[in-house]
Design a protein around this motif. Structure first.
Motif, short mmCIF file in Angstrom:
data_model
loop_
_atom_site.label_atom_id
_atom_site.label_comp_id
_atom_site.label_asym_id
_atom_site.label_seq_id
_atom_site.Cartn_x
_atom_site.Cartn_y
_atom_site.Cartn_z
N LEU A 1 0.83 -1.20 0.00
CA LEU A 1 0.00 0.00 0.00
C LEU A 1 0.87 1.26 0.00
O LEU A 1 0.61 2.21 -0.74
N LEU A 2 1.91 1.26 0.84
CA LEU A 2 2.83 2.39 0.91
C LEU A 2 4.15 1.97 0.31
O LEU A 2 5.11 1.65 1.02
N THR A 3 4.24 1.92 -1.01
CA THR A 3 5.47 1.51 -1.66
C THR A 3 6.54 2.57 -1.46
O THR A 3 6.28 3.76 -1.39
N ASN A 4 7.76 2.10 -1.39
CA ASN A 4 8.90 2.99 -1.16
C ASN A 4 9.52 3.36 -2.49
O ASN A 4 9.99 2.49 -3.23
N GLY A 5 9.52 4.64 -2.81
CA GLY A 5 10.12 5.12 -4.05
C GLY A 5 11.39 5.90 -3.80
O GLY A 5 11.35 7.09 -3.58
N GLY A 6 12.52 5.20 -3.77
CA GLY A 6 13.78 5.89 -3.53
C GLY A 6 13.89 6.30 -2.08
O GLY A 6 13.96 5.48 -1.18
N HIS A 7 13.90 7.62 -1.84
CA HIS A 7 14.10 8.14 -0.49
C HIS A 7 12.78 8.49 0.20
O HIS A 7 12.80 9.15 1.22
N ARG A 8 11.66 8.05 -0.35
CA ARG A 8 10.40 8.45 0.25
C ARG A 8 9.33 7.41 -0.02
O ARG A 8 9.48 6.55 -0.88
N LEU A 9 8.26 7.50 0.74
CA LEU A 9 7.11 6.67 0.48
C LEU A 9 6.33 7.25 -0.69
O LEU A 9 6.37 8.45 -0.95
N CYS A 10 5.60 6.39 -1.36
CA CYS A 10 4.79 6.83 -2.49
C CYS A 10 3.48 7.38 -1.96
O CYS A 10 2.47 6.68 -1.88
N LEU A 11 3.51 8.66 -1.57
CA LEU A 11 2.35 9.32 -0.99
C LEU A 11 2.13 10.67 -1.68
O LEU A 11 3.07 11.48 -1.78
N TYR A 12 0.93 10.90 -2.13
CA TYR A 12 0.60 12.18 -2.73
C TYR A 12 0.56 13.26 -1.66
O TYR A 12 -0.14 13.13 -0.66
N ARG A 13 1.33 14.30 -1.88
CA ARG A 13 1.47 15.38 -0.91
C ARG A 13 1.94 14.86 0.44
O ARG A 13 1.70 15.46 1.48
N HIS A 14 2.58 13.67 0.39
CA HIS A 14 3.14 13.04 1.59
C HIS A 14 2.06 12.62 2.57
O HIS A 14 2.33 12.47 3.76
N VAL A 15 0.85 12.41 2.04
CA VAL A 15 -0.28 12.06 2.89
C VAL A 15 -1.06 10.85 2.35
O VAL A 15 -1.30 9.89 3.09
N PHE A 16 -1.47 10.88 1.07
CA PHE A 16 -2.40 9.88 0.54
C PHE A 16 -1.71 8.89 -0.40
O PHE A 16 -1.01 9.30 -1.34
N PRO A 17 -1.92 7.58 -0.16
CA PRO A 17 -1.49 6.59 -1.17
C PRO A 17 -2.31 6.79 -2.44
O PRO A 17 -3.54 6.89 -2.37
N PRO A 18 -1.65 6.85 -3.61
CA PRO A 18 -2.40 7.18 -4.83
C PRO A 18 -3.19 6.02 -5.42
O PRO A 18 -4.02 6.22 -6.31
N GLY A 19 -2.97 4.79 -4.93
CA GLY A 19 -3.61 3.64 -5.55
C GLY A 19 -4.94 3.24 -4.97
O GLY A 19 -5.51 2.22 -5.37
N LEU A 20 -5.49 4.03 -4.06
CA LEU A 20 -6.75 3.67 -3.43
C LEU A 20 -7.95 4.05 -4.30
O LEU A 20 -7.98 5.14 -4.87
N ALA A 21 -8.92 3.16 -4.36
CA ALA A 21 -10.15 3.48 -5.09
C ALA A 21 -10.91 4.60 -4.40
O ALA A 21 -11.61 5.39 -5.07
N ARG A 22 -10.80 4.69 -3.10
CA ARG A 22 -11.41 5.76 -2.32
C ARG A 22 -10.34 6.38 -1.42
O ARG A 22 -9.63 5.64 -0.73
N PRO A 23 -10.22 7.68 -1.40
CA PRO A 23 -9.17 8.32 -0.58
C PRO A 23 -9.57 8.40 0.89
O PRO A 23 -9.91 9.46 1.42
N SER A 24 -9.53 7.25 1.57
CA SER A 24 -10.01 7.20 2.95
C SER A 24 -8.93 6.74 3.92
O SER A 24 -9.24 6.35 5.04
N LEU A 25 -7.67 6.78 3.51
CA LEU A 25 -6.56 6.51 4.42
C LEU A 25 -5.49 7.58 4.22
O LEU A 25 -5.07 7.85 3.09
N ALA A 26 -5.05 8.19 5.32
CA ALA A 26 -4.05 9.26 5.26
C ALA A 26 -2.94 8.97 6.26
O ALA A 26 -3.18 8.45 7.35
N VAL A 27 -1.73 9.32 5.87
CA VAL A 27 -0.56 9.23 6.76
C VAL A 27 -0.24 10.65 7.22
O VAL A 27 -0.04 11.54 6.39
N VAL A 28 -0.21 10.86 8.52
CA VAL A 28 -0.03 12.21 9.07
C VAL A 28 1.25 12.27 9.89
O VAL A 28 1.49 11.41 10.74
N GLY A 29 2.06 13.29 9.64
CA GLY A 29 3.26 13.53 10.44
C GLY A 29 4.47 12.76 10.00
O GLY A 29 5.51 12.79 10.67
#
Length: 564
Positions: free
Chosen positions: A347-375
């Protein structure tokens, strides 16, 4: 565009600083948060434990926060005036506790409850819901369904111990351990100690241990820029040079500002002379914040050494060929790995030096944007305001008030952002991300409609507007307007310097007989001049601006606020 669904219940994982502000942000927007905290109290990283538990963040007894209280506060909760500007960890924990009590957050937290797994429900493409399985300390397990999930577990829980990079360590005759295990200098009296790594933990531990050890050696591969918490005139260092105007000048003249910053630091002490000169430029990596390290080096209590080549018995051989014999202890301040074992794999694939998160918050592969990583972010500044802004933004996405781009567009944005990260910053594998504080905050604030209207403030309320432009970019600026507007934001900005000054007033020296005070009209005139000059030279040839004038313009906010 990814459409949102009706969200009512939210699972918040972790009750540290990011988790607390996520709970409050949910409540502010009428949602029902349930927070799961594996320990028995709030605070996360900032709660000192005599017996730290594996899988949880830990700090040592001497930790003092690097960010001043005004810069690390939540945007609608200014710190009490009596608290010191740079707090010892118990005082920071008291601020977090007061925040939780004031907004009645405790009743939403389930302590001693570990999240075992977070799974999408079978109808996730339609409902966007998650099954959250938890386990109590006594062993009872429970599965609950939530409309959304906010992951607030941080990234200082999994120590990175690269023993393969240090040949001979397994046969070392002394004791070695990761800085995560370090609590205090107790037991290091009369010992020879080698500290590996010169991040903030490595610098702190080297200084702390040097007060009792026979000798401390600080081993570093790349060096580091070292800054003090104490800035010009004795003010907190992060309140000086961190205004919106400072940011504008830095954006217009990045090389010049970098050079001036490095010269300023080297005037305090020559980093090359002290063996600390790094390979990277100042703004390419978060600096080491340490008030005492130069003093321990000049007194010989800490000796700076290059990277370790190998370890032979009780001897440590460094890459320059030098050898330290009879070493008793090696402390590895080598950072942390990051992992989210309770989330679905991939779900949170690692791309180089960072997680694959849009704006460092949302995984882009979700059908519904209902999980967020904060902080889960790094910056030259405090994490609390960033986590709070991420939480406010994420909840607006949950509610459908903001809409995310398509998966393809988000992936392209992540790719561009990662490229910028790699080109600008000296990335380390265990640093999840470094961002520019003000631009990152402003980008989310713009979408939320809470970015301060600087021109409008200067015209309608020049006292507030000038402080927003020329003063430190404190979090209260993001409560002046829009959703979540707080009536106390203006007063918080107008009184922030009073809160800075209050803890110094433990002894009031007599005032000099005559003292020239600068009138407020002169301050307004100079401030206006700065604004006009900045606007003019933004629209005209920047190269024609004399260096001396540039320096005066850059220094003027610091001078003005120093007069206060």
């Amino acid at each position: 565009m990814l459409s949102s669904i009706m969200v009512c219940t939210v699972a918040v994982i972790g009750a540290g600083p990011s988790g607390l502000t996520s709970i409050k942000s949910c409540l502010d927007e009428g949602l029902e948060p349930t927070c799961f905290e594996s320990s028995d109290d709030i605070g996360g990283l900032w709660r000192f434990k005599e017996h730290p538990d594996p899988g949880r963040a830990n700090i040592y007894q001497s930790v003092i926060i690097n960010s001043s209280k005004e810069m690390m506060s939540y945007s609608d909760f200014p710190p009490p005036a009596h608290l010191p500007n740079n707090m010892h960890h118990p005082q920071l924990l008291s601020y977090l506790r007061l925040y939780a009590q004031t907004f009645d957050l405790f009743k939403h937290i389930y302590f001693q409850t570990t999240v075992v797994s977070v799974r999408q429900r079978p109808d996730f493409p339609v409902s966007g819901q998650w099954e959250v399985e938890t386990e109590r300390r006594e062993g009872q397990r429970e599965i609950q369904v939530f409309d959304a999930v906010m992951v607030c577990t941080g990234h200082f829980t999994q120590p990175h111990l690269p023993l393969n990079d240090f040949p001979g360590i397994e046969e070392f005759e002394g004791r070695y351990f990761h800085s995560w295990e370090y609590l205090s200098a107790e037991g290091l009296q009369g010992k020879r100690v080698v500290v590996v790594g010169i991040g903030n933990s490595g610098g702190d531990i080297a200084v702390d241990a040097s007060r009792v050890a026979e000798q401390v050696y600080l081993s570093t591969r790349k060096g580091a820029w070292v800054v003090s918490r104490v800035g010009a005139g004795g003010l907190p260092g992060d309140l000086v040079g961190t205004s919106r105007l400072d940011r504008l000048v830095q954006k217009l003249f990045p090389s010049w500002i970098t050079m001036m910053m490095e010269k300023k630091l080297n005037r305090t002490f020559d980093h090359r002379l002290y063996g600390l000169q790094p390979k990277h430029r100042f703004f390419a990596q978060i600096p080491v914040v340490n008030d005492d390290l130069p003093g321990r080096i000049i007194s010989g209590r800490v000796l700076v050494k290059p990277n370790i080549r190998e370890i032979k018995g009780s001897s440590v051989v460094f890459e320059d060929g030098s050898v330290v014999e009879k070493v008793d202890v090696v402390v590895f301040a080598t950072g942390y790995n990051y992992d989210f074992p309770f989330l679905p794999s991939g779900l949170l694939t690692n791309g180089g030096h960072r997680l694959c998160l849009y704006r460092h918050v949302f995984p882009p592969g979700l059908a519904r944007p209902s999980l967020a990583v904060v902080g889960f972010i790094c910056n030259l500044g405090a994490i609390n305001p960033l986590a709070e802004m991420q939480a406010r933004w994420a909840i607006h996405v949950f509610k459908g008030l903001l809409t995310l781009p398509s998966q393809e567009a988000m992936l392209q944005d992540i790719k561009r952002d990662t490229s910028t990260l790699q080109n600008r910053f000296a990335c380390l594998e265990r640093h999840p991300l470094q961002v520019d504080h003000i631009p990152y905050m402003d980008s989310m604030a713009e979408e939320l409609g809470v970015r301060p209207n600087l021109l409008g403030l200067l015209l309608r309320e020049p006292g507030v507007g000038l402080r927003v432009l020329l003063g430190p970019c404190t979090p209260y600026q993001y409560r002046l307007r829009g959703p979540g507007q707080w009536d106390g934001a203006r007063q918080a900005i107008l009184t922030q310097w009073e809160r800075v000054a209050q803890p110094f007033r433990t002894r009031m020296p007599p005032q000099p007989e005559s003292r020239t005070r600068t009138s407020s009209s002169l301050i307004l005139t100079l401030s206006g001049t700065v604004l006009l000059l900045t606007t003019f030279y933004t629209r005209h040839s920047l190269s024609s601006l004399p260096t001396g004038l540039l320096y005066k313009i850059y220094s003027l906010p610091e001078i003005i606020w120093g007069w206060k």
